[in-house]
Design a protein around this motif. Structure first.
Motif, PDB file in Angstrom:
ATOM      1  N   PHE A 105       0.870  -1.304   0.152  1.00 34.30           N
ATOM      2  CA  PHE A 105      -0.076   0.087   0.014  1.00 34.30           C
ATOM      3  C   PHE A 105       0.680   1.111   0.035  1.00 34.30           C
ATOM      4  O   PHE A 105       1.975   1.242   0.665  1.00 34.30           O
ATOM      5  N   GLY A 106       0.188   2.437  -0.771  1.00 32.57           N
ATOM      6  CA  GLY A 106       0.941   3.497  -0.581  1.00 32.57           C
ATOM      7  C   GLY A 106       0.554   4.074   0.890  1.00 32.57           C
ATOM      8  O   GLY A 106      -0.254   3.616   1.557  1.00 32.57           O
ATOM      9  N   GLU A 107       0.804   5.652   0.873  1.00 31.84           N
ATOM     10  CA  GLU A 107       0.983   6.251   2.263  1.00 31.84           C
ATOM     11  C   GLU A 107      -0.540   6.887   2.388  1.00 31.84           C
ATOM     12  O   GLU A 107      -1.099   7.045   3.435  1.00 31.84           O
ATOM     13  N   GLY A 108      -1.299   6.761   1.451  1.00 34.76           N
ATOM     14  CA  GLY A 108      -2.629   7.323   1.382  1.00 34.76           C
ATOM     15  C   GLY A 108      -2.862   8.784   1.217  1.00 34.76           C
ATOM     16  O   GLY A 108      -1.928   9.445   1.205  1.00 34.76           O
ATOM     17  N   SER A 109      -4.210   9.024   0.758  1.00 33.15           N
ATOM     18  CA  SER A 109      -4.584  10.275   0.621  1.00 33.15           C
ATOM     19  C   SER A 109      -5.908  10.813   0.957  1.00 33.15           C
ATOM     20  O   SER A 109      -6.836  10.096   0.874  1.00 33.15           O
ATOM     21  N   ARG A 110      -5.919  11.578   2.080  1.00 33.25           N
ATOM     22  CA  ARG A 110      -7.052  12.162   2.757  1.00 33.25           C
ATOM     23  C   ARG A 110      -7.848  13.177   1.896  1.00 33.25           C
ATOM     24  O   ARG A 110      -7.294  14.310   1.665  1.00 33.25           O
ATOM     25  N   LEU A 111      -8.821  12.797   1.556  1.00 29.82           N
ATOM     26  CA  LEU A 111     -10.004  13.799   0.872  1.00 29.82           C
ATOM     27  C   LEU A 111     -10.874  14.503   1.419  1.00 29.82           C
ATOM     28  O   LEU A 111     -11.814  13.528   1.988  1.00 29.82           O
ATOM     29  N   THR A 112     -11.023  15.630   1.601  1.00 27.28           N
ATOM     30  CA  THR A 112     -12.237  16.295   2.162  1.00 27.28           C
ATOM     31  C   THR A 112     -13.078  17.042   1.348  1.00 27.28           C
ATOM     32  O   THR A 112     -12.355  18.213   0.727  1.00 27.28           O
ATOM     33  N   VAL A 113     -14.285  16.673   1.179  1.00 26.51           N
ATOM     34  CA  VAL A 113     -15.086  17.317   0.199  1.00 26.51           C
ATOM     35  C   VAL A 113     -16.141  18.444   1.128  1.00 26.51           C
ATOM     36  O   VAL A 113     -16.791  17.828   1.905  1.00 26.51           O
ATOM     37  N   LEU A 114     -15.899  19.684   0.815  1.00 25.01           N
ATOM     38  CA  LEU A 114     -16.708  20.714   1.665  1.00 25.01           C
ATOM     39  C   LEU A 114     -18.001  21.210   0.808  1.00 25.01           C
ATOM     40  O   LEU A 114     -17.859  21.440  -0.300  1.00 25.01           O
TER      41      LEU A 114
END
Lengths: 114, 113
Positions: A105-114
């Protein structure tokens, strides 16, 4: 040795805006590539996987899409984000062809949609 | 389609003690693989241990071992001599012949000093 990187690590986007998350793998050739989404406090949901350039399989119908323009590059996109697209996105790879191989796995991407 | 169930959303254990995380799965396949993954607070998911379904012997990796009960479709993870660094989310995963993994909902483990 093999490495996997994804970016950006963190992203805050307004509803209706586009999205592009990128993942690259180094040190291996012809990997299987995967995009997973992890909602807060929940397990991993497989979104897309690819066994080769231009070959994309979708597991969940939604407004996201994936592309594999190069052997070791996997991109997750959206033309118009929804609030429900918020989450933690993980890219992963495994060796192609063999069964029972682990995912890296990669380190991950945190997406926040507002 | 396969399903993976982790019935313990959260668990805690004292440092140096032993803890067992439960996992059950449902499949009609006979040839498959099972995995336990660890996701520490730093977020990068790493493999803890792997079990081939055709092997009767339970896999072990240092302090980590599994209890694989194929007939019961159960695959629990035992962590011995728990350490503070074991604090993480643990995911059980089922792997089919095509390298597709299905994950359980995860168990959050807290190791207390």
């Amino acid at each position: 040795s093999q490495t996997i990187h994804q970016w950006p690590a963190t992203l805050v986007q307004p509803v209706g805006s586009p999205l592009s998350l990128e993942c690259t793998v180094e040190g291996t050739s012809n990997p299987n590539l995967y995009w997973y989404r992890q909602a807060a406090g929940r397990g991993l949901q497989l979104l897309f996987y690819s066994v080769g350039i231009g070959q994309i399989s979708s597991e969940v119908p939604q407004n996201l899409s994936a592309s594999r323009p190069q052997d070791r590059q996997f991109i997750l996109s959206s033309k118009k984000l929804l609030l429900s697209d918020s989450g933690f996105y993980l890219c992963a790879w495994s060796s192609g062809g063999g069964q029972g191989g682990e995912l890296f796995f990669g380190e991950g991407s945190r997406l926040t949609v507002l | 389609a396969q399903t993976v169930t982790q019935s313990q959303p959260e668990m805690s254990v004292q440092e140096a003690e032993t803890v067992t995380l439960s996992c059950t799965y449902d499949t009609s396949e006979n040839n498959y693989y099972l995995f336990w993954y660890k996701q520490p607070p730093s977020r990068q998911m790493i493999l803890v241990i792997r079990q081939e379904a055709y092997k009767q012997q339970n896999a072990t990796e240092n302090r980590f071992s599994v209890n694989f009960q194929k007939a019961a479709k159960s695959f629990s993870l035992k962590i011995s001599d728990s350490q503070l660094g074991d604090t993480a989310m643990y995911f059980c995963a089922f792997g089919d012949a095509g390298n597709m993994l299905t994950f359980g909902g995860g168990t959050r483990l807290m190791v207390k000093p």
